[in-house]
Design a protein around this motif. Structure first.
Motif, PDB file in Angstrom:
ATOM      1  N   MET A  72      -2.608   5.231   3.072  1.00 38.23           N
ATOM      2  CA  MET A  72      -1.406   5.169   3.907  1.00 38.23           C
ATOM      3  C   MET A  72      -0.316   4.354   3.224  1.00 38.23           C
ATOM      4  O   MET A  72       0.870   4.711   3.259  1.00 38.23           O
ATOM      5  N   ALA A  73      -0.711   3.249   2.594  1.00 42.56           N
ATOM      6  CA  ALA A  73       0.271   2.429   1.881  1.00 42.56           C
ATOM      7  C   ALA A  73       0.892   3.205   0.728  1.00 42.56           C
ATOM      8  O   ALA A  73       2.101   3.094   0.461  1.00 42.56           O
ATOM      9  N   ARG A  74       0.077   4.012   0.050  1.00 39.89           N
ATOM     10  CA  ARG A  74       0.581   4.767  -1.099  1.00 39.89           C
ATOM     11  C   ARG A  74       1.682   5.741  -0.684  1.00 39.89           C
ATOM     12  O   ARG A  74       2.660   5.935  -1.413  1.00 39.89           O
ATOM     13  N   ILE A  75       1.539   6.340   0.502  1.00 36.17           N
ATOM     14  CA  ILE A  75       2.574   7.261   0.987  1.00 36.17           C
ATOM     15  C   ILE A  75       3.903   6.532   1.136  1.00 36.17           C
ATOM     16  O   ILE A  75       4.964   7.028   0.725  1.00 36.17           O
ATOM     17  N   VAL A  76       3.853   5.340   1.721  1.00 34.92           N
ATOM     18  CA  VAL A  76       5.081   4.552   1.902  1.00 34.92           C
ATOM     19  C   VAL A  76       5.669   4.171   0.547  1.00 34.92           C
ATOM     20  O   VAL A  76       6.878   4.316   0.310  1.00 34.92           O
ATOM     21  N   ILE A  77       4.817   3.689  -0.339  1.00 30.37           N
ATOM     22  CA  ILE A  77       5.285   3.221  -1.654  1.00 30.37           C
ATOM     23  C   ILE A  77       5.921   4.357  -2.448  1.00 30.37           C
ATOM     24  O   ILE A  77       7.018   4.211  -3.017  1.00 30.37           O
ATOM     25  N   GLU A  78       5.255   5.499  -2.491  1.00 27.66           N
ATOM     26  CA  GLU A  78       5.774   6.624  -3.276  1.00 27.66           C
ATOM     27  C   GLU A  78       7.083   7.149  -2.705  1.00 27.66           C
ATOM     28  O   GLU A  78       8.022   7.462  -3.456  1.00 27.66           O
ATOM     29  N   LEU A  91      -3.486 -15.258  -1.503  1.00 26.68           N
ATOM     30  CA  LEU A  91      -4.225 -15.325  -2.766  1.00 26.68           C
ATOM     31  C   LEU A  91      -4.122 -13.991  -3.502  1.00 26.68           C
ATOM     32  O   LEU A  91      -4.467 -12.938  -2.958  1.00 26.68           O
ATOM     33  N   LEU A  92      -3.657 -14.025  -4.726  1.00 28.48           N
ATOM     34  CA  LEU A  92      -3.489 -12.801  -5.501  1.00 28.48           C
ATOM     35  C   LEU A  92      -4.820 -12.128  -5.787  1.00 28.48           C
ATOM     36  O   LEU A  92      -4.909 -10.903  -5.886  1.00 28.48           O
ATOM     37  N   GLU A  93      -5.882 -12.939  -5.927  1.00 25.69           N
ATOM     38  CA  GLU A  93      -7.182 -12.369  -6.275  1.00 25.69           C
ATOM     39  C   GLU A  93      -7.955 -11.877  -5.057  1.00 25.69           C
ATOM     40  O   GLU A  93      -9.034 -11.299  -5.192  1.00 25.69           O
ATOM     41  N   ALA A  94      -7.420 -12.093  -3.849  1.00 31.68           N
ATOM     42  CA  ALA A  94      -8.119 -11.678  -2.634  1.00 31.68           C
ATOM     43  C   ALA A  94      -8.205 -10.156  -2.556  1.00 31.68           C
ATOM     44  O   ALA A  94      -7.292  -9.443  -2.979  1.00 31.68           O
ATOM     45  N   GLN A  95      -9.307  -9.673  -2.003  1.00 30.11           N
ATOM     46  CA  GLN A  95      -9.483  -8.233  -1.856  1.00 30.11           C
ATOM     47  C   GLN A  95      -8.535  -7.693  -0.790  1.00 30.11           C
ATOM     48  O   GLN A  95      -8.393  -8.275   0.280  1.00 30.11           O
ATOM     49  N   ARG A  96      -7.880  -6.575  -1.081  1.00 31.35           N
ATOM     50  CA  ARG A  96      -6.967  -5.942  -0.137  1.00 31.35           C
ATOM     51  C   ARG A  96      -7.712  -4.889   0.677  1.00 31.35           C
ATOM     52  O   ARG A  96      -8.390  -4.030   0.108  1.00 31.35           O
ATOM     53  N   ARG A  97      -7.574  -4.962   1.996  1.00 31.43           N
ATOM     54  CA  ARG A  97      -8.212  -3.980   2.868  1.00 31.43           C
ATOM     55  C   ARG A  97      -7.221  -3.319   3.817  1.00 31.43           C
ATOM     56  O   ARG A  97      -7.466  -2.214   4.288  1.00 31.43           O
ATOM     57  N   ASN A  98      -6.130  -3.998   4.132  1.00 32.17           N
ATOM     58  CA  ASN A  98      -5.198  -3.524   5.146  1.00 32.17           C
ATOM     59  C   ASN A  98      -3.934  -2.951   4.511  1.00 32.17           C
ATOM     60  O   ASN A  98      -3.503  -3.383   3.440  1.00 32.17           O
ATOM     61  N   THR A  99      -3.328  -2.005   5.209  1.00 31.00           N
ATOM     62  CA  THR A  99      -2.150  -1.316   4.673  1.00 31.00           C
ATOM     63  C   THR A  99      -1.058  -2.295   4.268  1.00 31.00           C
ATOM     64  O   THR A  99      -0.463  -2.174   3.187  1.00 31.00           O
ATOM     65  N   TYR A 100      -0.782  -3.273   5.123  1.00 33.19           N
ATOM     66  CA  TYR A 100       0.292  -4.214   4.805  1.00 33.19           C
ATOM     67  C   TYR A 100      -0.003  -4.990   3.525  1.00 33.19           C
ATOM     68  O   TYR A 100       0.907  -5.302   2.751  1.00 33.19           O
ATOM     69  N   GLU A 101      -1.261  -5.302   3.289  1.00 33.51           N
ATOM     70  CA  GLU A 101      -1.617  -6.056   2.089  1.00 33.51           C
ATOM     71  C   GLU A 101      -1.286  -5.264   0.822  1.00 33.51           C
ATOM     72  O   GLU A 101      -0.824  -5.836  -0.174  1.00 33.51           O
ATOM     73  N   PHE A 102      -1.493  -3.955   0.868  1.00 33.00           N
ATOM     74  CA  PHE A 102      -1.130  -3.114  -0.280  1.00 33.00           C
ATOM     75  C   PHE A 102       0.393  -3.018  -0.422  1.00 33.00           C
ATOM     76  O   PHE A 102       0.921  -3.018  -1.539  1.00 33.00           O
ATOM     77  N   LEU A 103       1.085  -2.942   0.711  1.00 32.91           N
ATOM     78  CA  LEU A 103       2.549  -2.910   0.660  1.00 32.91           C
ATOM     79  C   LEU A 103       3.099  -4.216   0.106  1.00 32.91           C
ATOM     80  O   LEU A 103       4.094  -4.224  -0.630  1.00 32.91           O
ATOM     81  N   LYS A 104       2.444  -5.314   0.442  1.00 36.28           N
ATOM     82  CA  LYS A 104       2.883  -6.624  -0.039  1.00 36.28           C
ATOM     83  C   LYS A 104       2.785  -6.709  -1.561  1.00 36.28           C
ATOM     84  O   LYS A 104       3.649  -7.296  -2.227  1.00 36.28           O
ATOM     85  N   VAL A 105       1.749  -6.115  -2.114  1.00 34.33           N
ATOM     86  CA  VAL A 105       1.598  -6.103  -3.569  1.00 34.33           C
ATOM     87  C   VAL A 105       2.733  -5.304  -4.213  1.00 34.33           C
ATOM     88  O   VAL A 105       3.313  -5.711  -5.223  1.00 34.33           O
TER      89      VAL A 105
END
Length: 593
Positions: A370-376, A408-422
């Motif tokens: 879902m995050a990828r759709i927003v990013i692209e 934390l940059l090294e934290a595992q991403r699981r949620n859509t917002y976390e991927f958008l934040k990256v």
């Protein structure tokens, strides 16, 4: 009438249990009445600590004075020392305060909280700790035939066969408790229309004063706050309330139709809607002059081809898409709102059992997809833009809008917002809409809702940073209680919006005509999920004439609290009924003498 000489026989387990049950009701009655009185002067006291405190005081006073509580008097049992003397204050304190209410109840809870820390879930963890501990104490009693606090204090509980001459005060005490307890509950129900539950899970003892002071400073209105965020951020993620809650989509629609949003943003992404239906949505929104029936037909088609779940009949998104089309019809083509679906594609008409299993497996990284759709999409918009960077609103439900990385940059991403934040770094922010936890548990033990109520429930939006709200432990994700102690709300969300109180929020179910001509296909898809799901859909279709219309329902928080409070009242009232029955029998026996 003078007391007759007493003879003693060791009290049995059931007699002691019934006596305790009577006392539990009396303590309950005093507790709920005091909580209600303190609430009037805006002092918050949770049920559990007050109940334990009053229980210790109640039993200490009665045993010191008479060697018996009200329940023990009614059941004809008495506490004495091993030498058959009335226990001293020291004996009673050892037995009741230290042994029973202290070590048997309070100490395990305190130890649990020290070990778990802020991650402790009030009431729930209290019960999880106490239950096995009380079971162990019960087995100890079965083996030794004495409670461990009797062993600690050197006391015994014996049957008193003689009349103690104290029945009238006992009876009046019991009647007083009945009037106090039931009167409080009847008054609450008469005023509120429901029974509030004051367990710590719903009613934190923390003061609302710091929150009300903050709110009285004055803050931006919700729409102004969200629009203002676009001055600082390109991507604003709104954390949706529970899926069926309908009033939030009224707010979202008002946001989209705001001229400032139309002029400066114009794009909205939602978890709702599968990517495979995007071209259909675009064609729908681009077709001018559709009639009401044609609009309905196209929105129904989108709702019947949902992502993840084969059937989706929440009213809010159906209403939203209908209104969005009508809004766009009133706008010039260049100013129309662009809506983008983000959820994982699925072709329901061609799906088989194996295909459904493969689809469910593909949802493992759903948030990232879902995050990828927003990013692209935002990347393409930026590449084609010749002016300011594009901006968008993203609506994600519950945890999909959380940032649980703790920065934390090294934290595992699981949620859509976390991927958008990256992807967007400091150009994105997420906002929490005022809500409750899992439909019925208030955030922060109800302190937030109380603070807004005390300041007139004025709509407001503000950053969590530098607010008392932001420094509260994050408690919206009870599936991982450790998050509560590790993260604060200001670390999970950028901002908070209060649109209206929980009492004005509601669930919307049903879409007119959703199942018309769709019955067989709906059942075929439902079979993929489970037999229970299939039977549920089958039942709805059977009575579809009643269910096909949109209906409004209150949030279940009041109902659930009322049921919990009624359960406690019913449980303790058994002691009250037994007490009244025993009192009547004792009075009759006394008259016969």
């Amino acid at each position: 009438m003078k007391p007759v000489e007493e003879t003693y026989i060791k009290a049995g387990f059931w007699r002691r249990l019934v006596a305790t049950w009577i006392d539990l009701f009396i303590i309950y009655a005093i507790t709920v009445s005091l909580i209600e009185l303190t609430a009037v002067i805006r002092v918050r006291i949770s049920f559990e600590p007050l109940y334990i405190t009053l229980g210790a005081i109640y039993s200490t006073m009665w045993l010191t004075y008479k060697g018996q509580t009200v329940g023990k008097m009614l059941l004809g049992i008495i506490v004495t020392t091993n030498l058959e003397k009335q226990p001293s204050l020291k004996d009673v304190l050892l037995r009741e305060v230290l042994g029973k209410w202290g070590i048997a109840i309070t100490v395990p809870i305190v130890i649990g909280r020290l070990l778990v820390g802020q991650a402790w879930v009030p009431t729930v963890y209290d019960g999880l700790v106490l239950l096995p501990w009380l079971v162990l104490l019960f087995f100890h009693y079965l083996i030794t035939r004495r409670t461990w606090y009797d062993l600690l204090a050197g006391t015994v509980v014996k049957k008193s066969s003689g009349y103690l001459g104290f029945m009238r005060p006992v009876f009046l005490s019991l009647i007083g408790a009945v009037v106090l307890g039931l009167g409080t509950k009847v008054t609450e129900f008469t005023i509120l229309g429901w029974l509030p539950c004051r367990l710590a899970l719903f009613y934190s003892m923390r003061s609302s004063a710091p929150y009300t002071v903050f709110l009285k400073r004055g803050h931006a209105k919700p729409l102004d706050y969200i629009i203002g965020l676009f001055d600082r951020y390109d991507v604003v993620v709104l954390c949706e309330r529970p899926h069926p809650e309908a009033s939030q989509w009224d707010f979202i629609y008002e946001l989209l139709r705001d001229q400032r949003f139309i002029d400066r943003v114009g794009h909205v992404f939602t978890e709702y809607g599968q990517v495979g239906m995007q071209s259909y949505l675009d064609n729908f929104m681009a077709t001018d002059g559709l009639s009401i029936d044609e609009i309905h037909e196209r929105v129904i088609h989108i709702m019947r081809n949902w992502a993840v779940w084969p059937i989706w009949t929440n009213t809010n998104f159906y209403t939203y898409l209908t209104r969005l089309y009508q809004l766009n019809q009133s706008l010039p083509h260049a100013k129309r709102i662009h809506h983008h679906f983000t959820d994982v594609s699925v072709n329901w008409p061609d799906l088989s059992d194996e295909g459904y299993k493969a689809y469910r497996h593909s949802l493992i990284n759903r948030d990232e997809q879902m995050a990828r759709i927003v990013i692209e999409k935002m990347t393409r918009l930026a590449e084609s833009s010749t002016s300011a960077p594009p901006k968008c609103l993203v609506v994600m439900n519950y945890r999909h809008a959380f940032d649980l990385t703790g920065g934390l940059l090294e934290a595992q991403r699981r949620n859509t917002y976390e991927f958008l934040k990256v992807a967007f770094e400091d150009r994105t922010a997420n906002v929490l809409l005022n809500t409750n936890i899992l439909l019925f548990v208030p955030i922060a033990g109800g302190v937030w809702d109380t603070a807004f109520e005390e300041t007139g429930n004025r709509p407001a939006g503000f950053d969590f940073e530098d607010s008392p709200f932001g420094y509260d432990p994050f408690d919206m994700f009870p599936f991982f209680p450790g998050l509560k102690g590790r993260l604060k709300y200001r670390e999970v969300f950028k901002g908070f919006v209060f649109t209206h109180p929980l009492d004005n929020q509601y669930l919307g179910h049903g879409i007119p005509g959703y199942y018309d001509g769709f019955e067989k296909e709906a059942l075929r898809r439902a079979k993929f999920v489970s037999d229970d799901y299939y039977r549920g859909i089958e039942t709805i279709i059977t009575r579809k004439n009643k269910e096909s219309m949109a209906t409004k329902h209150e949030l279940p928080n009041h109902l659930i609290q009322s049921l919990l409070e009624l359960s406690m009242l019913a449980f303790t009232s058994m002691g009250m009924l037994v007490g009244l029955g025993v009192s009547a029998l004792n009075c009759r026996s006394r008259d016969e003498q």
